[in-house]
Design a protein around this motif. Structure first.
Motif, PDB file in Angstrom:
ATOM      1  N   LYS A  22       0.774  -1.315   0.045  1.00  9.24           N
ATOM      2  CA  LYS A  22       0.043   0.209   0.094  1.00  9.24           C
ATOM      3  C   LYS A  22       1.022   1.199  -0.026  1.00  9.24           C
ATOM      4  CE  LYS A  22      -3.548   2.328   2.662  1.00  9.24           C
ATOM      5  NZ  LYS A  22      -4.420   2.306   3.781  1.00  9.24           N
ATOM      6  N   ALA A  23       1.937   1.217   0.967  1.00 12.32           N
ATOM      7  CA  ALA A  23       2.724   2.454   0.920  1.00 12.32           C
ATOM      8  C   ALA A  23       3.635   2.826  -0.293  1.00 12.32           C
ATOM      9  CB  ALA A  23       3.797   2.064   1.960  1.00 12.32           C
ATOM     10  N   LEU A  24       3.645   1.682  -1.160  1.00 13.42           N
ATOM     11  CA  LEU A  24       4.337   1.780  -2.461  1.00 13.42           C
ATOM     12  C   LEU A  24       3.469   2.320  -3.713  1.00 13.42           C
ATOM     13  CD1 LEU A  24       7.008  -0.738  -1.992  1.00 13.42           C
ATOM     14  CD2 LEU A  24       7.632   1.665  -2.206  1.00 13.42           C
ATOM     15  N   SER A  25       2.222   2.246  -3.322  1.00  9.77           N
ATOM     16  CA  SER A  25       1.311   2.690  -4.551  1.00  9.77           C
ATOM     17  C   SER A  25       1.317   3.982  -5.034  1.00  9.77           C
ATOM     18  CB  SER A  25      -0.069   2.370  -3.993  1.00  9.77           C
ATOM     19  OG  SER A  25      -0.955   2.566  -4.953  1.00  9.77           O
ATOM     20  N   GLY A  26       1.838   3.973  -6.253  1.00  7.16           N
ATOM     21  CA  GLY A  26       2.119   5.519  -6.788  1.00  7.16           C
ATOM     22  C   GLY A  26       3.174   6.241  -6.175  1.00  7.16           C
ATOM     23  N   SER A  27       4.078   5.116  -5.405  1.00  7.70           N
ATOM     24  CA  SER A  27       5.273   6.254  -4.710  1.00  7.70           C
ATOM     25  C   SER A  27       6.411   5.554  -4.936  1.00  7.70           C
ATOM     26  CB  SER A  27       5.128   6.270  -3.298  1.00  7.70           C
ATOM     27  OG  SER A  27       6.291   6.932  -2.763  1.00  7.70           O
ATOM     28  N   GLN A  28       7.725   5.908  -5.447  1.00  7.46           N
ATOM     29  CA  GLN A  28       9.086   5.386  -5.597  1.00  7.46           C
ATOM     30  C   GLN A  28       9.522   4.545  -4.265  1.00  7.46           C
ATOM     31  OE1 GLN A  28      11.784   7.754  -7.856  1.00  7.46           O
ATOM     32  NE2 GLN A  28      13.199   6.147  -8.021  1.00  7.46           N
ATOM     33  N   TYR A  29       9.272   5.578  -3.180  1.00  6.07           N
ATOM     34  CA  TYR A  29      10.162   5.034  -1.975  1.00  6.07           C
ATOM     35  C   TYR A  29       8.815   5.217  -0.746  1.00  6.07           C
ATOM     36  CZ  TYR A  29      14.377   6.685  -4.321  1.00  6.07           C
ATOM     37  OH  TYR A  29      15.113   6.959  -5.262  1.00  6.07           O
ATOM     38  N   LEU A  30       9.234   4.408   0.149  1.00 11.32           N
ATOM     39  CA  LEU A  30       8.276   4.114   1.157  1.00 11.32           C
ATOM     40  C   LEU A  30       7.758   5.471   1.805  1.00 11.32           C
ATOM     41  CD1 LEU A  30       9.778   0.658   3.015  1.00 11.32           C
ATOM     42  CD2 LEU A  30       7.538   1.170   1.993  1.00 11.32           C
ATOM     43  N   VAL A  31       8.818   6.307   2.112  1.00 10.74           N
ATOM     44  CA  VAL A  31       8.853   7.687   2.734  1.00 10.74           C
ATOM     45  C   VAL A  31       9.441   8.693   2.097  1.00 10.74           C
ATOM     46  CG1 VAL A  31       8.709   8.799   4.865  1.00 10.74           C
ATOM     47  CG2 VAL A  31       8.546   6.487   4.989  1.00 10.74           C
ATOM     48  N   GLY A  32       8.583   9.696   1.654  1.00 12.14           N
ATOM     49  CA  GLY A  32       9.164  10.930   1.124  1.00 12.14           C
ATOM     50  C   GLY A  32       9.465  10.675  -0.491  1.00 12.14           C
ATOM     51  N   SER A  33      10.391  11.803  -0.936  1.00 13.19           N
ATOM     52  CA  SER A  33      11.191  11.453  -2.305  1.00 13.19           C
ATOM     53  C   SER A  33      12.594  10.928  -2.157  1.00 13.19           C
ATOM     54  CB  SER A  33      10.925  12.800  -2.457  1.00 13.19           C
ATOM     55  OG  SER A  33      11.549  13.883  -2.051  1.00 13.19           O
ATOM     56  N   GLN A  34      12.957  10.477  -1.287  1.00 15.82           N
ATOM     57  CA  GLN A  34      14.510   9.901  -1.384  1.00 15.82           C
ATOM     58  C   GLN A  34      14.447   8.772  -0.590  1.00 15.82           C
ATOM     59  OE1 GLN A  34      16.473  13.362   0.369  1.00 15.82           O
ATOM     60  NE2 GLN A  34      16.759  12.228   2.173  1.00 15.82           N
ATOM     61  N   LEU A  35      15.784   8.059  -1.148  1.00 17.97           N
ATOM     62  CA  LEU A  35      15.853   6.584  -0.277  1.00 17.97           C
ATOM     63  C   LEU A  35      16.022   6.779   1.035  1.00 17.97           C
ATOM     64  CD1 LEU A  35      16.820   3.397  -1.249  1.00 17.97           C
ATOM     65  CD2 LEU A  35      19.256   4.413  -0.991  1.00 17.97           C
ATOM     66  N   SER A  36      15.531   6.028   1.837  1.00 20.44           N
ATOM     67  CA  SER A  36      15.565   5.808   3.254  1.00 20.44           C
ATOM     68  C   SER A  36      16.083   4.326   3.892  1.00 20.44           C
ATOM     69  CB  SER A  36      14.376   6.123   4.066  1.00 20.44           C
ATOM     70  OG  SER A  36      13.559   5.252   3.986  1.00 20.44           O
ATOM     71  N   ARG A  37      16.531   4.213   5.038  1.00 15.25           N
ATOM     72  CA  ARG A  37      16.841   3.110   5.868  1.00 15.25           C
ATOM     73  C   ARG A  37      15.644   1.808   5.344  1.00 15.25           C
ATOM     74  NH1 ARG A  37      16.656   2.987  12.123  1.00 15.25           N
ATOM     75  NH2 ARG A  37      16.507   0.715  11.660  1.00 15.25           N
ATOM     76  N   ALA A  38      14.346   2.605   5.571  1.00 11.63           N
ATOM     77  CA  ALA A  38      13.222   1.803   5.483  1.00 11.63           C
ATOM     78  C   ALA A  38      12.995   1.046   4.086  1.00 11.63           C
ATOM     79  CB  ALA A  38      12.119   2.484   5.638  1.00 11.63           C
ATOM     80  N   ASP A  39      13.628   1.506   2.973  1.00 10.34           N
ATOM     81  CA  ASP A  39      13.725   0.888   1.777  1.00 10.34           C
ATOM     82  C   ASP A  39      14.637  -0.108   1.516  1.00 10.34           C
ATOM     83  OD1 ASP A  39      11.954   2.686   0.520  1.00 10.34           O
ATOM     84  OD2 ASP A  39      13.342   4.314   0.542  1.00 10.34           O
ATOM     85  N   VAL A  40      16.034   0.201   2.306  1.00 14.59           N
ATOM     86  CA  VAL A  40      17.132  -0.693   2.308  1.00 14.59           C
ATOM     87  C   VAL A  40      16.622  -2.099   2.882  1.00 14.59           C
ATOM     88  CG1 VAL A  40      19.788  -0.900   2.809  1.00 14.59           C
ATOM     89  CG2 VAL A  40      18.892   0.959   2.271  1.00 14.59           C
ATOM     90  N   HIS A  41      15.967  -1.773   4.040  1.00 21.08           N
ATOM     91  CA  HIS A  41      15.674  -2.917   5.003  1.00 21.08           C
ATOM     92  C   HIS A  41      14.489  -3.923   4.132  1.00 21.08           C
ATOM     93  CE1 HIS A  41      17.883  -1.516   8.207  1.00 21.08           C
ATOM     94  NE2 HIS A  41      16.945  -0.707   8.607  1.00 21.08           N
ATOM     95  N   LEU A  42      13.655  -2.886   3.440  1.00 24.46           N
ATOM     96  CA  LEU A  42      12.543  -3.900   2.518  1.00 24.46           C
ATOM     97  C   LEU A  42      13.185  -4.502   1.488  1.00 24.46           C
ATOM     98  CD1 LEU A  42       9.805  -4.437   2.082  1.00 24.46           C
ATOM     99  CD2 LEU A  42       9.453  -2.234   0.678  1.00 24.46           C
ATOM    100  N   MET A  43      14.232  -4.008   0.909  1.00 26.11           N
ATOM    101  CA  MET A  43      14.877  -4.766  -0.237  1.00 26.11           C
ATOM    102  C   MET A  43      15.532  -6.045   0.402  1.00 26.11           C
ATOM    103  SD  MET A  43      15.608  -5.226  -3.434  1.00 26.11           S
ATOM    104  CE  MET A  43      16.985  -5.336  -4.511  1.00 26.11           C
TER     105      MET A  43
END
Length: 220
Positions: free
Chosen positions: A138-159
């Motif tokens: 749901k968080a990634l619906s229409g969004s490149q990253y989980l939060v905001g407009s840049q890579l975060s630790r949450a994205d790295v953990h998700l990968m």
């Protein structure tokens, strides 16, 4: 103390792997000291390097950091992986904590007996598909990253988490198209792509040698 970043842990994933992922995603070089003997661990204890008598231990910026969450928060803050403001940071931390809970279930599998492992695999798959993945989908619906407009630790953990889960359940992303697309985007990032190549400091799935080493070093 050296200005180099040095990680003290076993030659395997465990609690250190997410730290390796964060440093790699930030494009930061680090060295590792693999604990293979009880004497190495006892020396760290005797030197006062382990505040709570536990690893992981990371030497960085003249400090000896312990406690996985504290280490990852520091790295995320230092390398701009924690969002642009307090509101983004708390969302990043919520997403990250969920992923850490998820990955901890996987970490413990290797220490379980065969029958317990089979039961736990079913539990993990059920929780992931009903509790965790729907949140990130749901968080990634229409969004490149989980939060905001840049890579975060949450994205790295998700990968990291999605790759770990695909090792156990190869088709688990088949009903989560946003997660699959996210994973493809992450693979295209130069630092992530480099970490996924053979010969990187990314660790393979834990095996019996890893378990034996952990048990001997920690005297379990």
């Amino acid at each position: 103390m050296s200005e180099k970043i040095v990680l003290y842990y076993f030659n395997g994933r465990g609690k250190m792997e997410s730290i390796r992922w964060l440093l790699a995603a930030a494009g930061v070089h680090f060295e590792e000291v693999n604990l293979t003997k009880r004497e190495q661990y006892e020396k760290l204890l005797n030197d006062g390097a382990l505040m709570f008598q536990q690893v992981p231990l990371v030497e960085i910026d003249g400090m000896q950091l312990v406690q996985t969450k504290a280490i990852m928060n520091y790295i995320a803050g230092k390398y701009n992986l924690n969002g642009k403001d307090l509101k983004e940071r708390v969302m990043i931390e919520m997403y990250s904590e969920g992923l850490c809970d998820c990955m901890e279930m996987i970490m413990m599998l290797v220490f379980k007996k065969a029958q317990e492992k089979e039961t736990q695999l079913g539990v993990i798959k059920g929780k992931v598909t009903s509790r965790y993945f729907p949140v990130y989908e749901k968080a990634l619906s229409g969004s490149q990253y989980l939060v905001g407009s840049q890579l975060s630790r949450a994205d790295v953990h998700l990968m990291e988490a999605t790759l770990m889960l695909e090792e156990l359940f190869p088709t688990i992303l088949s009903t989560f198209p946003n997660l699959k697309a996210f994973q493809d985007r992450m693979r295209s990032l130069p630092t992530i792509n480099k970490f996924l190549q053979p010969g990187s400091q990314r660790k393979p799935q834990p095996d019996d040698v890893y378990v034996k080493t952990v048990m001997e070093v920690l005297n379990f």
